[in-house]
Design an enzyme around this catalytic site. Structure first.
Site, PDB file in Angstrom:
ATOM      1  N   VAL A 118      -2.712   5.349  -2.120  1.00  0.00           N
ATOM      2  CA  VAL A 118      -3.267   4.605  -3.246  1.00  0.00           C
ATOM      3  C   VAL A 118      -3.914   3.335  -2.713  1.00  0.00           C
ATOM      4  O   VAL A 118      -3.265   2.552  -2.015  1.00  0.00           O
ATOM      5  CB  VAL A 118      -2.175   4.238  -4.273  1.00  0.00           C
ATOM      6  N   TYR A 126     -11.408  -0.087   2.521  1.00  0.00           N
ATOM      7  CA  TYR A 126     -10.147   0.583   2.225  1.00  0.00           C
ATOM      8  C   TYR A 126     -10.389   1.972   1.626  1.00  0.00           C
ATOM      9  O   TYR A 126      -9.688   2.940   1.952  1.00  0.00           O
ATOM     10  CB  TYR A 126      -9.314  -0.238   1.241  1.00  0.00           C
ATOM     11  N   SER A 273      -4.151  -2.695  -8.581  1.00  0.00           N
ATOM     12  CA  SER A 273      -4.477  -3.271  -7.280  1.00  0.00           C
ATOM     13  C   SER A 273      -5.858  -3.915  -7.257  1.00  0.00           C
ATOM     14  O   SER A 273      -6.347  -4.292  -6.189  1.00  0.00           O
ATOM     15  CB  SER A 273      -4.388  -2.201  -6.189  1.00  0.00           C
ATOM     16  N   ARG A 310     -19.054   2.490   8.914  1.00  0.00           N
ATOM     17  CA  ARG A 310     -18.014   3.467   8.593  1.00  0.00           C
ATOM     18  C   ARG A 310     -18.519   4.368   7.467  1.00  0.00           C
ATOM     19  O   ARG A 310     -19.001   3.882   6.435  1.00  0.00           O
ATOM     20  CB  ARG A 310     -16.732   2.753   8.181  1.00  0.00           C
ATOM     21  N   ARG A 337      -7.763   6.093 -10.754  1.00  0.00           N
ATOM     22  CA  ARG A 337      -6.876   5.548 -11.783  1.00  0.00           C
ATOM     23  C   ARG A 337      -7.648   4.560 -12.643  1.00  0.00           C
ATOM     24  O   ARG A 337      -8.104   3.527 -12.170  1.00  0.00           O
ATOM     25  CB  ARG A 337      -5.651   4.864 -11.160  1.00  0.00           C
ATOM     26  N   GLU A 428       5.721   5.234 -16.390  1.00  0.00           N
ATOM     27  CA  GLU A 428       6.138   3.910 -15.947  1.00  0.00           C
ATOM     28  C   GLU A 428       6.450   2.965 -17.102  1.00  0.00           C
ATOM     29  O   GLU A 428       6.701   1.782 -16.884  1.00  0.00           O
ATOM     30  CB  GLU A 428       5.043   3.286 -15.070  1.00  0.00           C
ATOM     31  N   GLY A 453       7.252   5.062 -11.555  1.00  0.00           N
ATOM     32  CA  GLY A 453       6.850   3.774 -11.004  1.00  0.00           C
ATOM     33  C   GLY A 453       7.946   2.772 -11.291  1.00  0.00           C
ATOM     34  O   GLY A 453       8.017   2.192 -12.378  1.00  0.00           O
ATOM     35  N   PHE A 454       8.829   2.561 -10.314  1.00  0.00           N
ATOM     36  CA  PHE A 454      10.045   1.776 -10.538  1.00  0.00           C
ATOM     37  C   PHE A 454       9.741   0.367 -11.021  1.00  0.00           C
ATOM     38  O   PHE A 454      10.406  -0.149 -11.927  1.00  0.00           O
ATOM     39  CB  PHE A 454      10.858   1.733  -9.245  1.00  0.00           C
ATOM     40  N   LEU A 455       8.735  -0.295 -10.464  1.00  0.00           N
ATOM     41  CA  LEU A 455       8.524  -1.699 -10.781  1.00  0.00           C
ATOM     42  C   LEU A 455       8.008  -1.899 -12.196  1.00  0.00           C
ATOM     43  O   LEU A 455       8.568  -2.688 -12.967  1.00  0.00           O
ATOM     44  CB  LEU A 455       7.587  -2.324  -9.746  1.00  0.00           C
ATOM     45  N   ASP A 456       6.935  -1.198 -12.564  1.00  0.00           N
ATOM     46  CA  ASP A 456       6.459  -1.323 -13.942  1.00  0.00           C
ATOM     47  C   ASP A 456       7.526  -0.863 -14.921  1.00  0.00           C
ATOM     48  O   ASP A 456       7.721  -1.477 -15.982  1.00  0.00           O
ATOM     49  CB  ASP A 456       5.180  -0.514 -14.136  1.00  0.00           C
ATOM     50  N   PRO A 537       1.238   3.168   1.342  1.00  0.00           N
ATOM     51  CA  PRO A 537       0.283   2.055   1.265  1.00  0.00           C
ATOM     52  C   PRO A 537      -0.821   2.070   2.315  1.00  0.00           C
ATOM     53  O   PRO A 537      -1.694   1.208   2.278  1.00  0.00           O
ATOM     54  CB  PRO A 537       1.192   0.838   1.477  1.00  0.00           C
ATOM     55  N   ASP A 626       1.310  -5.874  -6.107  1.00  0.00           N
ATOM     56  CA  ASP A 626       0.258  -5.728  -7.101  1.00  0.00           C
ATOM     57  C   ASP A 626       0.823  -6.204  -8.431  1.00  0.00           C
ATOM     58  O   ASP A 626       1.875  -6.839  -8.476  1.00  0.00           O
ATOM     59  CB  ASP A 626      -0.288  -4.301  -7.160  1.00  0.00           C
TER      60      ASP A 626
END
Length: 721
Positions: A118, A126, A273, A310, A337, A428, A453-456, A537, A626
Site C-alpha cells: 500500500v 513510490y 496516506s 524510473r 483506494r 475498519e 484495519g486495527f488502528l482505524d 509498507p 498515516d
C-alpha cells in the site's frame, strides 16, 4: 479560476486535466463526462449528506444511553446493549446465508495468496516502485535489513554477511523447491531437458526436483539457463544465474540472486496516506493513477550521484519445459483506494453551493482513468478488463449499498458493463464489523476484498464508546476480547459469504519498516489466520513477507476454517473500558507517547503535505504513520481527558514537551519548521486540536482538522490565537 459546466463549478486545473489528459484515448466525450458527474453529485450528494447525518444521530443516541447508565451507576450488560443497538438500527438483522457471485476477477485476487503493498499514489516514485514490486530480491532483502538478526553493516560489501545471506537463501530453496538427494548449495550448474530441471554436481551427478511440477520455465539456452522459474503455493520463485555478476562469479553454480514473487497486489492510495485538500492536490493524485493505468508513468530519480528515469516494468518472457513461450507479469495487480464519505473538496461545487463529496469525485475520475487499461488490447493491469476500487470507512450496510449504487451510476455514465468495478470493503469501522455479512450482501456482485484495519477500528471503538468510560491503555487494546473477535470474525464471515477462491481476505499493515526481523517472526500469523493477503509498507517488506505464503498453505487454512464461527457478535460488543489504575508516571508516559506520535505526523502533513511517512516514535523507532494511527492516538487522549484521567494542563504540557522532541528528531530536514518554543504554528495547533476537540470530530476522524490546517498553510494565512 473555474469553469461552469452542467451545473457544476469546476476548478480550472481539474477541468483541464479531465479534458486534456484523462478523456483522450477513451470514447467518452467531455459532454458525457461532465453530465454524468453532475448527475452523480446532484443526485447522490444529498444522500451522502443524509448518511453522515445518520452517523451523527446514532452516535448521539449511543452517547445518551451510556451517560444515563453512568449517572445511575449501572454497568453495561451485553444483552441489553445489543437490544438497544438493534432498536436504533445500529445492528442490522442478519439475513439468510449467501455467497458472493463476483465474476471476471484476476487470479492475483481470486486465487493467489501473497503480500499486498500500500503506497500513496500522490508520490510517483513510490507508486512506480510499488507497481514494479511484483518480484523482489531475497538477497537484497536479507542483506539490507535486520531480517537475519542484525542490521546491515556500514561501509563496503561484507563477505561474511554475503555468505550468510546466500546460505539462508539456499535453505529457502531447499525448503520449498527441494532437490532429490542434494541441496541447492551442492549444485555446480543447472540445465533443462525434456523431463524438467536438472541439477548437476561438481562430479557430474544429476539430480532432479522432489516435485518436478514445481518447475515451470526458464530463460536462455536449456543447457545453460540464465533464469529458472518455479511456482509453489501459487507464488513464483526465480533463480538468477549470471557468472558475470560479482555475486554469481563467486558462486559455484553462478547463482547471482533468488527472486520471490512479492507484491502480488498493490493498493494505490488516494486516502489515509495522502494529503489532498484542493484541486491541485487531487489532480496530482489522479494524474499519477492515470499514468499507472496507461503504463506511462515515469519519474526522474537521483541516486548515488546519478540521475535516471524510473519506468514501469515490462513482462518477463520464459520458455516452458515443453518448449512453449509464455510471459510472467512484472507488475503487481493494482487497486486504487478512494476516499470515504466524510470529506468534500472545493475542486467541484454544485449548483446549490455545496462542495462535492470527495468520494464521488474519486469514483468518477479514478474509473475514467482506469478505462485506459480496461479498454486496452494490451492491458497492463487487469486481464479481465476489471477495475478494482477499495472503499474505506463505510459505516454499515446502508453505506455499502450507497457505494454500490454510486459505482453502478459511474459505470452507466462511462458506458461500462454493470459490475465492471470490483469493490474492496475496508472492515475498519465498528458498525461495519458488527454487520459485516450484511455489508458484503449489499455488494455481493462486485466484492473482491475485505480486510481488517486495527488502528482505524480502534479509533472508532474509542469514539463510539466515548461516554462508556475510560479506555484501557493503547498497548492493552490488542489483548481485548473485541479485537480478538474482530480479527477472527472478519475471516469467518468472509469465508461464510463465499470469498474463498473468489476474493481477498486481508489483514493490516506492518508499521515498523526497519524492524524486519520482527516482521519475519510475527507476520506469519496473518496467513496462519486464513488471510490470503496482508499489508506491507515497502517492496523489501513484501519480499520478506512472501516467505510466509510459502510456509503456510492459505488455501488449506481457509478450507479448515470454512463453516465455523469462533466468536459471536456479542463478543465484538465487549467494551475496552476499565478503571485506570496506572501510576502518575505511567499516565504521563501514555499521554506523551500519544502526543509525540500525533505531532510527528501532523507537522509533516500540515507543513509539507506529506500524508504518510516514517515517523520516529518516542524511542526513536521509525513507524509508518498515516491518519489511522493519528486517529487512535488523538481519540485516546480525548477519552482520558473526558473522564478525568488526565487534565487539560497535563495534556498541554505533554504536547509542548513532545514538540521539542519532534523538533530534534527532524533537525536534519531542511524543510522542517520547528514548533518550539513559540507553539503557535498551524501544525502545532492542529495537533493539539485533534486531542482537545477529539470528541466533537465526526467518528473521531482527523480529516476535518487536518484539511483545514493544510489549506491555511498552503494559503500562507496566520490563524488567530
Amino acid at each position: 479560476m473555474a469553469v461552469n459546466i452542467e451545473g457544476l463549478h469546476v476548478d480550472q486545473v481539474l477541468y483541464d486535466f479531465v479534458v486534456n489528459e484523462a478523456l483522450p484515448g477513451t470514447d467518452i466525450t467531455a459532454e458525457a463526462f461532465w453530465s454524468g458527474l453532475s448527475a452523480l453529485v446532484h443526485e447522490m450528494g444529498p444522500r451522502n449528506r443524509e448518511l453522515l447525518a445518520t452517523r451523527a444521530r446514532l452516535q448521539n443516541q449511543i452517547d445518551v444511553w451510556h451517560r444515563v447508565r453512568n449517572d445511575a451507576g449501572r454497568s453495561v450488560q451485553t444483552a441489553e446493549y445489543a437490544a438497544f443497538l438493534t432498536d436504533i438500527g445500529y445492528l442490522a438483522p442478519e439475513g439468510a446465508p449467501f455467497e458472493i457471485d463476483t465474476d471476471d476477477v484476476d487470479v492475483e485476487i481470486a486465487t493467489i495468496a501473497g503480500p499486498q503493498l500500500v503506497v500513496p499514489v500522490s508520490n510517483a516514485r513510490y507508486a512506480i516502485n510499488a507497481a514494479n514490486a511484483r518480484w523482489g530480491s531475497l538477497y537484497d532483502a536479507f542483506y539490507g535489513t535486520d531480517a537475519l538478526g542484525s542490521p546491515p553493516p556500514a561501509g563496503p560489501y561484507s563477505d561474511d554477511r554475503g555468505t550468510h545471506v546466500i546460505a539462508t537463501a539456499r535453505q529457502f530453496l531447499d525448503d520449498y523447491v527441494p532437490l532429490d538427494g542434494i541441496g541447492h548449495r551442492d549444485t555446480a550448474s543447472y540445465s533443462v531437458d525434456m523431463i524438467g530441471l536438472v541439477a548437476i554436481t561438481v562430479n557430474g551427478a544429476q539430480h532432479r526436483l522432489v516435485d518436478p511440477a514445481l518447475f515451470v520455465g526458464f530463460q536462455g539456452p536449456s543447457t545453460a539457463p540464465s533464469r529458472l522459474l518455479f511456482r509453489h503455493h501459487g507464488l513464483g520463485i526465480q533463480i538468477v544465474i549470471d557468472r558475470s555478476n560479482s555475486i554469481g562469479a563467486l558462486d559455484q553454480a553462478g547463482v547471482a540472486d533468488v527472486l520471490l514473487e512479492a507484491a502480488v497486489t498493490v493498493i494505490m492510495d488516494c486516502e489515509d496516506s495522502v494529503a489532498a485538500v484542493d484541486a491541485d492536490d487531487k489532480v496530482q493524485v489522479y494524474r499519477n493513477w492515470l499514468g499507472l493505468m496507461k503504463g506511462t508513468l515515469t519519474e526522474e530519480v537521483t541516486k548515488d550521484g546519478r540521475t535516471f528515469t524510473r519506468t514501469m516494468a515490462a513482462d518477463q518472457h520464459f520458455t516452458s519445459v515443453a518448449g512453449e513461450a509464455f510471459s510472467v507479469r512484472s507488475r503487481g495487480l493494482m487497486l486504487v483506494r478512494n476516499v470515504g464519505l466524510l470529506m468534500t473538496n472545493p475542486a467541484v461545487v454544485d449548483r446549490d453551493g455545496y462542495e462535492a463529496p470527495e468520494g464521488l469525485l474519486d469514483a468518477m475520475i479514478t474509473v475514467l482513468a482506469a478505462l485506459h487499461d480496461a479498454r486496452s488490447a494490451n492491458a497492463g493491469n487487469s486481464r479481465h478488463a476489471s477495475i478494482y476500487i477499495v472503499k474505506p470507512k463505510m459505516h454499515g450496510p446502508d453505506e455499502v449499498a450507497f457505494t454500490n449504487e454510486v459505482f453502478s451510476r459511474v459505470e452507466q455514465s462511462l458506458g461500462l458493463p454493470l459490475n465492471t468495478v470490483k469493490l474492496g470493503i475496508m472492515d475498519e469501522e465498528r458498525r461495519t464489523s458488527l454487520n459485516l455479512a450484511e455489508c458484503i450482501r449489499q455488494a455481493r456482485h462486485r466484492v473482491v476484498f475485505v480486510n481488517t484495519g486495527f488502528l482505524d477500528r480502534t479509533g472508532d471503538e474509542i469514539h463510539t464508546s466515548m461516554e462508556a468510560g475510560p479506555m484501557v491503555r493503547k498497548a492493552a487494546m490488542k489483548s481485548q476480547l473485541w479485537i480478538t473477535a474482530y480479527e477472527a470474525r472478519n475471516v469467518d464471515t468472509a469465508l461464510a459469504c463465499g470469498l474463498r477462491g473468489k476474493a481477498q481476505i486481508g489483514k493490516g499493515m506492518w508499521a515498523a519498516p526497519d524492524l524486519m526481523a520482527d516482521m519475519v517472526r510475527l507476520k506469519i500469523e496473518h496467513p496462519q489466520a486464513g488471510a490470503n493477503c496482508a499489508w506491507v509498507p515497502s517492496p523489501t517488506a513484501a519480499t520478506l513477507h512472501a516467505m510466509h505464503y510459502h510456509a503456510v498453505d492459505v488455501a488449506a487454512v481457509q478450507a479448515r476454517l470454512a463453516g465455523g464461527e469462533r466468536f459471536s457478535r456479542n463478543d465484538l460488543l465487549q467494551l475496552p473500558i476499565a478503571p485506570v489504575d496506572c501510576t502518575a508516571d505511567e499516565i504521563r508516559a501514555e499521554v506523551e507517547n500519544n502526543a509525540q506520535g500525533i505531532l510527528g505526523y501532523v507537522v509533516r502533513w500540515v507543513d509539507q503535505g506529506v500524508g504518510c511517512s516514517k515517523v520516529p516514535d518516542i524511542n526513536g523507532v521509525g513507524l509508518m504513520e498515516d491518519r489511522a494511527t493519528c486517529r487512535i492516538s488523538s481519540q485516546h487522549i480525548a477519552n482520558w481527558l473526558h473522564h478525568g484521567v488526565v487534565t487539560s494542563d497535563e495534556v498541554e504540557a505533554a504536547f509542548r514537551k513532545m514538540a521539542a522532541v519532534v523538533d530534534s528528531q527532524n533537525a536534519g530536514d531542511p524543510l522542517y519548521e520547528p514548533m518550539a518554543p513559540m507553539f503557535d504554528g498551524v501544525a502545532y495547533r492542529a495537533a493539539c486540536a485533534l486531542a482537545f476537540e477529539g470528541i466533537a470530530q465526526p467518528s473521531g476522524y482527523t480529516e476535518p482538522i487536518l484539511h483545514t490546517a493544510r489549506a491555511v498553510k498552503k494559503a500562507g494565512l496566520i490563524p488567530s490565537p
